[in-house]
Design an enzyme around this catalytic site. Structure first.
Site, PDB file in Angstrom:
ATOM      1  N   PHE A 164       0.825  -1.212   0.000  1.00 19.55           N
ATOM      2  CA  PHE A 164       0.000   0.000   0.000  1.00 19.55           C
ATOM      3  C   PHE A 164       0.866   1.272   0.000  1.00 19.55           C
ATOM      4  O   PHE A 164       0.805   2.083  -0.937  1.00 19.55           O
ATOM      5  CB  PHE A 164      -0.918  -0.067   1.220  1.00 19.55           C
ATOM      6  CG  PHE A 164      -1.695   1.169   1.508  1.00 19.55           C
ATOM      7  CD1 PHE A 164      -2.428   1.812   0.513  1.00 19.55           C
ATOM      8  CD2 PHE A 164      -1.725   1.694   2.805  1.00 19.55           C
ATOM      9  CE1 PHE A 164      -3.169   2.949   0.803  1.00 19.55           C
ATOM     10  CE2 PHE A 164      -2.463   2.819   3.095  1.00 19.55           C
ATOM     11  CZ  PHE A 164      -3.185   3.461   2.098  1.00 19.55           C
ATOM     12  N   ASP A 167       4.352   4.318  14.643  1.00 19.15           N
ATOM     13  CA  ASP A 167       4.146   4.976  15.943  1.00 19.15           C
ATOM     14  C   ASP A 167       3.875   3.963  17.051  1.00 19.15           C
ATOM     15  O   ASP A 167       4.028   4.274  18.232  1.00 19.15           O
ATOM     16  CB  ASP A 167       3.014   6.014  15.860  1.00 19.15           C
ATOM     17  CG  ASP A 167       1.652   5.430  15.473  1.00 19.15           C
ATOM     18  OD1 ASP A 167       1.553   4.209  15.235  1.00 19.15           O
ATOM     19  OD2 ASP A 167       0.676   6.204  15.410  1.00 19.15           O
ATOM     20  N   GLU A 168       3.483   2.749  16.657  1.00 21.85           N
ATOM     21  CA  GLU A 168       3.149   1.753  17.681  1.00 21.85           C
ATOM     22  C   GLU A 168       4.374   1.283  18.468  1.00 21.85           C
ATOM     23  O   GLU A 168       4.232   0.641  19.505  1.00 21.85           O
ATOM     24  CB  GLU A 168       2.411   0.561  17.047  1.00 21.85           C
ATOM     25  CG  GLU A 168       1.085   0.993  16.443  1.00 21.85           C
ATOM     26  CD  GLU A 168       0.114  -0.156  16.190  1.00 21.85           C
ATOM     27  OE1 GLU A 168       0.347  -1.277  16.691  1.00 21.85           O
ATOM     28  OE2 GLU A 168      -0.885   0.070  15.497  1.00 21.85           O
ATOM     29  N   TYR A 184       3.296  -7.246  16.591  1.00 23.37           N
ATOM     30  CA  TYR A 184       3.702  -6.507  15.381  1.00 23.37           C
ATOM     31  C   TYR A 184       4.621  -5.339  15.758  1.00 23.37           C
ATOM     32  O   TYR A 184       5.724  -5.193  15.228  1.00 23.37           O
ATOM     33  CB  TYR A 184       2.460  -5.988  14.651  1.00 23.37           C
ATOM     34  CG  TYR A 184       2.731  -4.822  13.715  1.00 23.37           C
ATOM     35  CD1 TYR A 184       3.359  -5.013  12.486  1.00 23.37           C
ATOM     36  CD2 TYR A 184       2.361  -3.506  14.074  1.00 23.37           C
ATOM     37  CE1 TYR A 184       3.622  -3.943  11.644  1.00 23.37           C
ATOM     38  CE2 TYR A 184       2.616  -2.435  13.230  1.00 23.37           C
ATOM     39  CZ  TYR A 184       3.247  -2.658  12.019  1.00 23.37           C
ATOM     40  OH  TYR A 184       3.516  -1.595  11.192  1.00 23.37           O
TER      41      TYR A 184
END
Ligand SMILES: NC(=O)c1ccc[n+]([C@@H]2O[C@H](COP(=O)([O-])OP(=O)(O)OC[C@H]3O[C@@H](n4cnc5c(N)ncnc54)[C@H](O)[C@@H]3O)[C@@H](O)[C@H]2O)c1
Ligand SMILES: *[C@@H]1O[C@H](CO)[C@@H](O)[C@H](O)[C@H]1NC(C)=O
Ligand SMILES: *[C@@H]1O[C@H](CO)[C@@H](O)[C@H](O)[C@H]1NC(C)=O
Ligand SMILES: *[C@@H]1O[C@H](CO)[C@@H](O)[C@H](O)[C@H]1NC(C)=O
Ligand SMILES: *[C@@H]1O[C@H](CO)[C@@H](O)[C@H](O)[C@H]1NC(C)=O
Ligand SMILES: *[C@@H]1O[C@H](CO)[C@@H](O)[C@H](O)[C@H]1NC(C)=O
Length: 327
Positions: free
Chosen positions: A38, A155-156, A180
């Protein structure tokens, strides 16, 4: 500031990254891993449109289920665009690609990116996001001619801001709460060691939730749109009050372009949006778009609540002022 900052970089002569001393480096060939995904697709289309034939762009992707070559229809015939099917873990193959095309720079996006799935099959994320990134770095180290390497992180890695101390410090600690995010953070640690031990010039970007055309329909916004189009309910994990900052894919492509050309080695840049929306607010916006004239119809009849995630991360926060300062 390099001159291109004021002029925009539209002319073919006036491109190329600037190193820490503002010396122009001659970058000609850019390898984009995960380029059929994407964000990679948006980045590649952006670069070819903006810089025309100034760069050779190589897309390396092993074409996982979420990828698509269809969205390259407008660019696939360009002589300076090359698609190569390949796995970042296959060091021999990647090495031959680096040599054959004389690659100067890498934008590394290839990853397992579906957070939900990381709760069910965390080791698959370790294999690609950590080991895959390490293999790529090691191949680049041996190759020795990479002048710019941009790793696209998330950002995670910070962890949701309900688990961390306030106010945020400049060097915010990384406290990922899902598998993840942990693999993305682990890859950042390996990158840090390659910067220090092998002087590899690497930039890390940490990006909010991306949305926009061509996104694989398993992600929140396209999934909800498709369900509402079909007249089906939108499934919401937990109470839907958890929020995300959403950023538009073309803006991310432009941010990566800015960082690629003007960023400094060893730096980390947040790519952030100030638009925070709770999952329920996203559902409401999409519901309103499709809502009929039926006044007794309620949002509540168009959502179904599912079991929450193993860790319900309430929201992420990334301060983008450093990127703003870059232009
Ligand atoms: N989408 C987001 O909201 C978001 C936010 C922050 C960061 N990111 C990061 O941006 C990057 C791209 O995300 P995306 O949303 O475009 O994901 P995506 O899943 O659409 O694209 C990932 C691409 O990587 C490819 N790939 C996977 N494993 C590979 C391997 N071993 N070798 C070669 N190619 C491989 C896939 O085929 C796919 O085309 C990821 O690193 C992700 O962690 C995404
Ligand atoms: C882009 O790719 C998606 C996913 O395969 C596909 O549904 C869509 O039709 C493609 N759009 C274009 C314009 O190529
Ligand atoms: C996250 O941090 C921002 C900025 O400090 C703050 O405005 C917001 O309320 C915080 N959210 C939570 C859930 O703590
Ligand atoms: C997260 O889970 C806790 C405990 O189950 C719940 O009280 C809270 O409302 C949930 N938060 C969100 C944002 O879903
Ligand atoms: C209006 O919406 C309600 C609630 O979703 C539904 O039960 C009802 O059948 C709808 N009426 C019509 C005329 O579509
Ligand atoms: C990114 O955002 C976090 C959270 O707001 C902040 O603590 C950190 O300083 C920012 N990092 C950079 C490099 O701008």
């Amino acid at each position: 500031m390099p001159q291109s900052a004021e002029n925009g970089h539209t002319s073919d002569q006036d491109h190329g990254i600037y190193n820490a001393n503002n010396v122009k480096a001659a970058i000609k060939t850019i390898l984009v891993t995960g380029g059929a995904g994407f964000i990679g697709g948006w980045f590649i289309r952006h670069m070819l449109k903006t810089y025309r034939n100034a760069y050779e762009i190589i897309c390396l992707d092993n074409l996982e289920y979420c990828s698509s070559l269809k969205n390259f229809s407008a660019i696939e015939h360009l002589p300076n665009f090359h698609f190569i099917k390949g796995d970042i873990c296959d060091r021999q193959h990647v090495e031959s690609v680096l040599n054959d095309y004389h690659v100067d720079a890498i934008i590394h996006l290839a990853a397992e990116s579906r957070v939900d799935h990381s709760f069910n099959d965390p080791l698959a994320f370790t294999a690609i996001n950590i080991l895959g990134t390490h293999c790529l770095l090691e191949t680049c180290r041996k190759y020795g001619s990479i002048q710019r390497f941009v790793y696209v992180s998330t950002d995670e890695v910070y962890g949701p801001n309900d688990t961390t101390l306030f106010p945020f410090m400049e060097e915010h600690p990384l406290k990922p709460t899902n598998p993840y995010a942990a693999t993305k953070a682990a890859a950042e640690m390996i990158i840090h060691s390659y910067r220090k031990s092998f002087q590899m010039p690497i930039i890390v970007t940490r990006c909010n939730n991306v949305f926009g055309p061509y996104q694989y329909p398993e992600k929140l916004i396209p999934k909800f749109i498709i369900l509402q189009e079909k007249g089906s309910k939108m499934p919401i994990q937990g109470d839907g009050r958890n929020a995300r900052a959403f950023i538009f894919a073309p803006d991310v492509a432009e941010a990566l372009d800015t960082i690629f050309h003007k960023g400094s080695d060893d730096e980390t840049y947040n790519i952030s949006s100030s638009t925070h929306l709770q999952v329920m607010q996203v559902a409401e916006k999409i519901y309103r778009h499709f809502a009929s004239q039926n006044t007794t119809d309620q949002l509540s009849s168009w959502v179904e609540h599912l079991e929450d995630r193993p860790y319900n991360d309430s929201m992420y926060w990334a301060d983008g002022s450093k990127l703003e300062a870059l232009g």
